[in-house]
Design a protein around this motif. Sequence first.
Motif, short mmCIF file in Angstrom:
data_model
loop_
_atom_site.label_atom_id
_atom_site.label_comp_id
_atom_site.label_asym_id
_atom_site.label_seq_id
_atom_site.Cartn_x
_atom_site.Cartn_y
_atom_site.Cartn_z
N ARG A 61 0.84 -1.20 0.00
CA ARG A 61 0.00 0.00 0.00
C ARG A 61 0.88 1.26 0.00
O ARG A 61 1.97 1.26 0.57
CB ARG A 61 -0.92 0.02 1.22
CG ARG A 61 -1.93 -1.14 1.20
CD ARG A 61 -2.85 -1.13 2.43
NE ARG A 61 -3.78 -2.24 2.39
CZ ARG A 61 -4.96 -2.22 1.78
NH1 ARG A 61 -5.37 -1.10 1.17
NH2 ARG A 61 -5.75 -3.27 1.81
N ASN A 62 0.37 2.30 -0.65
CA ASN A 62 1.10 3.56 -0.67
C ASN A 62 0.72 4.40 0.56
O ASN A 62 0.02 3.93 1.45
CB ASN A 62 0.87 4.31 -1.99
CG ASN A 62 -0.59 4.70 -2.18
OD1 ASN A 62 -1.39 4.68 -1.24
ND2 ASN A 62 -0.95 5.06 -3.41
N GLU A 118 -1.37 6.67 0.86
CA GLU A 118 -2.82 6.88 0.93
C GLU A 118 -3.56 5.59 1.22
O GLU A 118 -4.78 5.51 1.10
CB GLU A 118 -3.34 7.48 -0.38
CG GLU A 118 -2.96 8.94 -0.63
CD GLU A 118 -1.48 9.08 -1.03
OE1 GLU A 118 -1.00 8.26 -1.82
OE2 GLU A 118 -0.84 10.02 -0.53
N ASN A 119 -2.79 4.53 1.55
CA ASN A 119 -3.33 3.21 1.85
C ASN A 119 -3.92 2.51 0.62
O ASN A 119 -4.73 1.58 0.74
CB ASN A 119 -4.39 3.28 2.96
CG ASN A 119 -4.51 1.97 3.72
OD1 ASN A 119 -3.51 1.28 3.94
ND2 ASN A 119 -5.72 1.60 4.11
N ASP A 120 -3.53 2.94 -0.57
CA ASP A 120 -4.00 2.31 -1.80
C ASP A 120 -3.03 1.22 -2.24
O ASP A 120 -1.81 1.40 -2.21
CB ASP A 120 -4.11 3.33 -2.93
CG ASP A 120 -5.27 4.30 -2.74
OD1 ASP A 120 -6.30 3.86 -2.20
OD2 ASP A 120 -5.13 5.47 -3.13
N GLN A 121 -3.60 0.09 -2.67
CA GLN A 121 -2.83 -0.90 -3.38
C GLN A 121 -2.83 -0.53 -4.86
O GLN A 121 -3.66 0.28 -5.31
CB GLN A 121 -3.45 -2.30 -3.18
CG GLN A 121 -3.35 -2.78 -1.74
CD GLN A 121 -4.09 -4.08 -1.53
OE1 GLN A 121 -5.12 -4.34 -2.16
NE2 GLN A 121 -3.58 -4.92 -0.65
#
Length: 329
Positions: free
Chosen positions: A278-279, A281-284
């Motif tokens: 995850r980045n 921003e908590n995005d995969q």
Amino acid sequence: SIASPWPLLGPGQSTQLIFGPSMDAAKLEEARMLLNGMDYSSQDEDGDTILHIYTAKGLRECAFAAAEKLRDLGRLDAKEHKGKTALLVAVTANQPEIVQDLLSLGADINACDVKGQTALHLAAHYGFPGVLQAILSGRPNVNLEARNFEGMTPLHCAAISHSVTTKALSATGLTDVHLQAKANEKLSCVQMLLNAGASLLSQEIKSNKTLLHLAVKEGNIDLVRYLLRIPLPNVKDFVNMKAHGHTALHMAAGLHGNPYQEEILQLLLSRGADPSIRNLENDQPAHLLQSGHQGEQVRLAARCTPPRGLSCVGKTQCIIYPATRIPAK
């Protein structure tokens, strides 16, 4: 094949074989005599010495004679108004023979201009393999990891410059012979720097991007293919390095509309890219893919389909549902 047409010199090889015939002895003596009656030590309003001027014009014998004189005065590395020494001018003017001459006379190989650019930065930026070879050949004191004032190494500059040319080439429909030749030369510069020992793991200071991040972000398929073919003992660590939280896979997922997005995703996954990371921003990576029909096409290209009952028919690691995938039988 992406084999470099500019192989590095091996031990004991003569640079004369690569940089053409030796200087004309008669012209060199004539130039030395001419300088005896001149004020060769002064600088004009732009800070240019006569050596800068001869170098920019590609007058090798005159430049050599002037360099001898300025060396004796301790002014071989005098800088003009943009901070360029004669060596940096020779690089920018694509004069490998003069670069070789100046280095042989003791020019500072790591001198930089007002932007912090060394001879290596400039040769990499402009894509001059002959000049780059002249700098690298037998010069153990050259700083391969020097940073310009943007925080980039020569290798970063080479990668960015290659991407600029490949984008221009793509815009012409891949029919511009001159641009294709330039792209090949710039890729050769990347290869030469890596062969000389430049670090593939180096991150540019402002955004922490590695060479792979830079290539993926620009959708530069030629460079991505080349980099992912390099045998590394820690290839998964390299592929999953983060640049301010983003892996190369995150960047590839964001290449909406790029014709090479699918191939880049596949290449990264095949080399161990982890789709569960995850980045900030908590995005995969999956969360950054485009929506709609085009996004579905990318999902299929990544050999992944949205699972029902947590099943997956993909043939490789799944970019969309990494945490819940069940490998195909």
